[in-house]
Motif scaffolding. Structure first.
Motif, short mmCIF file in Angstrom:
data_model
loop_
_atom_site.label_atom_id
_atom_site.label_comp_id
_atom_site.label_asym_id
_atom_site.label_seq_id
_atom_site.Cartn_x
_atom_site.Cartn_y
_atom_site.Cartn_z
N CYS A 97 0.67 -1.29 -0.01
CA CYS A 97 -0.07 0.08 -0.03
C CYS A 97 0.86 1.27 -0.03
O CYS A 97 0.39 2.40 -0.60
CB CYS A 97 -0.92 0.11 1.33
N CYS A 98 1.99 1.21 0.62
CA CYS A 98 2.87 2.42 0.80
C CYS A 98 3.81 2.50 -0.45
O CYS A 98 4.52 3.54 -0.43
CB CYS A 98 3.70 2.27 1.96
N GLU A 99 3.82 1.55 -1.46
CA GLU A 99 4.57 1.60 -2.58
C GLU A 99 4.54 2.62 -3.47
O GLU A 99 5.19 2.86 -4.39
CB GLU A 99 4.89 0.20 -3.30
N ASN A 100 3.01 2.87 -3.84
CA ASN A 100 2.63 3.63 -4.68
C ASN A 100 2.77 5.14 -4.38
O ASN A 100 1.88 5.52 -3.84
CB ASN A 100 1.17 3.14 -5.32
N PRO A 101 3.47 5.97 -4.95
CA PRO A 101 3.60 7.31 -4.90
C PRO A 101 2.43 8.08 -5.27
O PRO A 101 2.31 9.29 -4.68
CB PRO A 101 5.06 7.73 -5.36
N GLY A 102 1.68 7.54 -6.02
CA GLY A 102 0.63 8.39 -6.62
C GLY A 102 -0.61 8.40 -5.76
O GLY A 102 -1.56 9.03 -5.88
N HIS A 103 -0.48 7.24 -4.57
CA HIS A 103 -1.76 7.41 -3.76
C HIS A 103 -1.70 8.46 -2.95
O HIS A 103 -0.86 8.77 -2.34
CB HIS A 103 -1.83 6.00 -2.80
N SER A 104 -2.94 8.85 -2.60
CA SER A 104 -3.09 10.02 -1.40
C SER A 104 -3.05 9.36 -0.09
O SER A 104 -2.88 8.02 0.00
CB SER A 104 -4.34 10.75 -1.47
N MET A 105 -2.73 10.12 1.00
CA MET A 105 -2.61 9.55 2.25
C MET A 105 -3.88 8.87 2.71
O MET A 105 -3.74 7.71 3.52
CB MET A 105 -2.39 10.98 3.24
N ASN A 106 -5.20 9.28 2.17
CA ASN A 106 -6.22 8.76 2.53
C ASN A 106 -6.19 7.34 1.73
O ASN A 106 -6.82 6.12 2.35
CB ASN A 106 -7.29 9.43 2.26
N GLN A 107 -5.93 7.24 0.51
CA GLN A 107 -5.97 5.86 -0.13
C GLN A 107 -4.97 4.83 0.62
O GLN A 107 -5.41 3.75 0.60
CB GLN A 107 -5.52 6.03 -1.49
N HIS A 111 -4.12 4.70 3.72
CA HIS A 111 -4.79 4.56 5.03
C HIS A 111 -5.90 3.41 4.72
O HIS A 111 -6.14 2.36 5.45
CB HIS A 111 -5.26 5.53 5.66
N GLN A 112 -6.69 3.62 3.66
CA GLN A 112 -8.01 2.66 3.46
C GLN A 112 -7.21 1.40 2.93
O GLN A 112 -7.64 0.19 3.40
CB GLN A 112 -8.57 3.15 2.31
N CYS A 113 -6.34 1.38 2.33
CA CYS A 113 -5.49 0.11 1.87
C CYS A 113 -4.97 -0.70 2.93
O CYS A 113 -5.24 -1.97 3.01
CB CYS A 113 -4.40 0.71 0.76
N ILE A 114 -4.33 -0.04 3.78
CA ILE A 114 -3.77 -0.47 4.96
C ILE A 114 -4.88 -1.11 5.68
O ILE A 114 -4.81 -2.33 6.30
CB ILE A 114 -2.79 0.21 5.81
N ASP A 115 -6.11 -0.56 6.00
CA ASP A 115 -7.27 -1.02 6.71
C ASP A 115 -7.53 -2.13 6.06
O ASP A 115 -8.00 -3.04 6.74
CB ASP A 115 -8.18 -0.01 6.64
N ARG A 116 -7.81 -2.21 4.85
CA ARG A 116 -8.25 -3.51 4.03
C ARG A 116 -7.46 -4.69 4.25
O ARG A 116 -7.87 -5.75 4.45
CB ARG A 116 -8.43 -3.25 2.38
N CYS A 117 -6.16 -4.32 4.40
CA CYS A 117 -4.96 -5.40 4.69
C CYS A 117 -5.02 -5.91 5.98
O CYS A 117 -5.02 -7.15 6.37
CB CYS A 117 -3.56 -4.69 4.44
N HIS A 118 -5.53 -5.29 7.05
CA HIS A 118 -5.88 -5.58 8.40
C HIS A 118 -7.00 -6.35 8.63
O HIS A 118 -7.08 -7.10 9.46
CB HIS A 118 -5.61 -4.33 9.20
N THR A 119 -8.28 -6.18 7.68
CA THR A 119 -9.34 -6.85 8.05
C THR A 119 -9.46 -8.48 8.35
O THR A 119 -9.96 -8.72 9.11
CB THR A 119 -10.24 -6.44 6.97
#
Length: 138
Positions: A39-49, A51-59
């Motif tokens: 989730c942290c690898e894509n420099p084009g993602h916003s901070m919000n994106q 965080h949402q990606c990380i939340d999905r990973c933790h689910t």
């Protein structure tokens, strides 16, 4: 509950939890951390994106931990109800005039039965948890 009986239950439950952690939870943790790193690898993602990606990973891991916690709580609640029933039976016997050795023997026997009954529940509880953990979408 007698200390020896309590130690038996605690040891059996700890072994079950360690087995689940080793065989299921640990792999889920690895997937969660790898997913979060991606989730942290894509420099084009916003901070919000991110965080949402990380939340999905933790689910999936959060669901797994919730399942295990809930099952253990239900097991503990059932064992507690059984031992409270033993205490009630011992009190009733004592109130009816029985001597302390007879009351203590009843209590020890009843608690031992509770422990055996609940130790016998662990294999099916373990299978149920493994099936539930395996069914969590990754």
């Amino acid at each position: 509950m007698a200390e020896a009986q309590q130690a038996r239950v605690q040891k059996a439950v700890e072994e079950m939890v360690q087995s689940l952690e080793r065989d299921h939870i640990r792999q889920m943790q690895g997937r969660m951390f790898r997913c979060s790193a991606e989730c942290c690898e894509n420099p084009g993602h916003s901070m919000n994106q991110v965080h949402q990606c990380i939340d999905r990973c933790h689910t999936p891991l959060a669901k797994a931990q919730g399942l295990v916690t809930s099952e253990l709580q239900q097991f503990q609640d059932r064992l507690t109800r059984c031992t409270v029933h033993c205490t009630d039976k011992a009190k009733d016997l004592f109130d009816s005039g029985a001597k302390e050795p007879a009351v203590r023997a009843l209590m020890d026997s009843c608690v031992s039965s509770c422990v055996e009954e609940h130790l016998n529940l662990l294999p099916s509880m373990t299978r149920r948890l493994k099936d539930s953990l395996n069914s969590i979408p990754q």
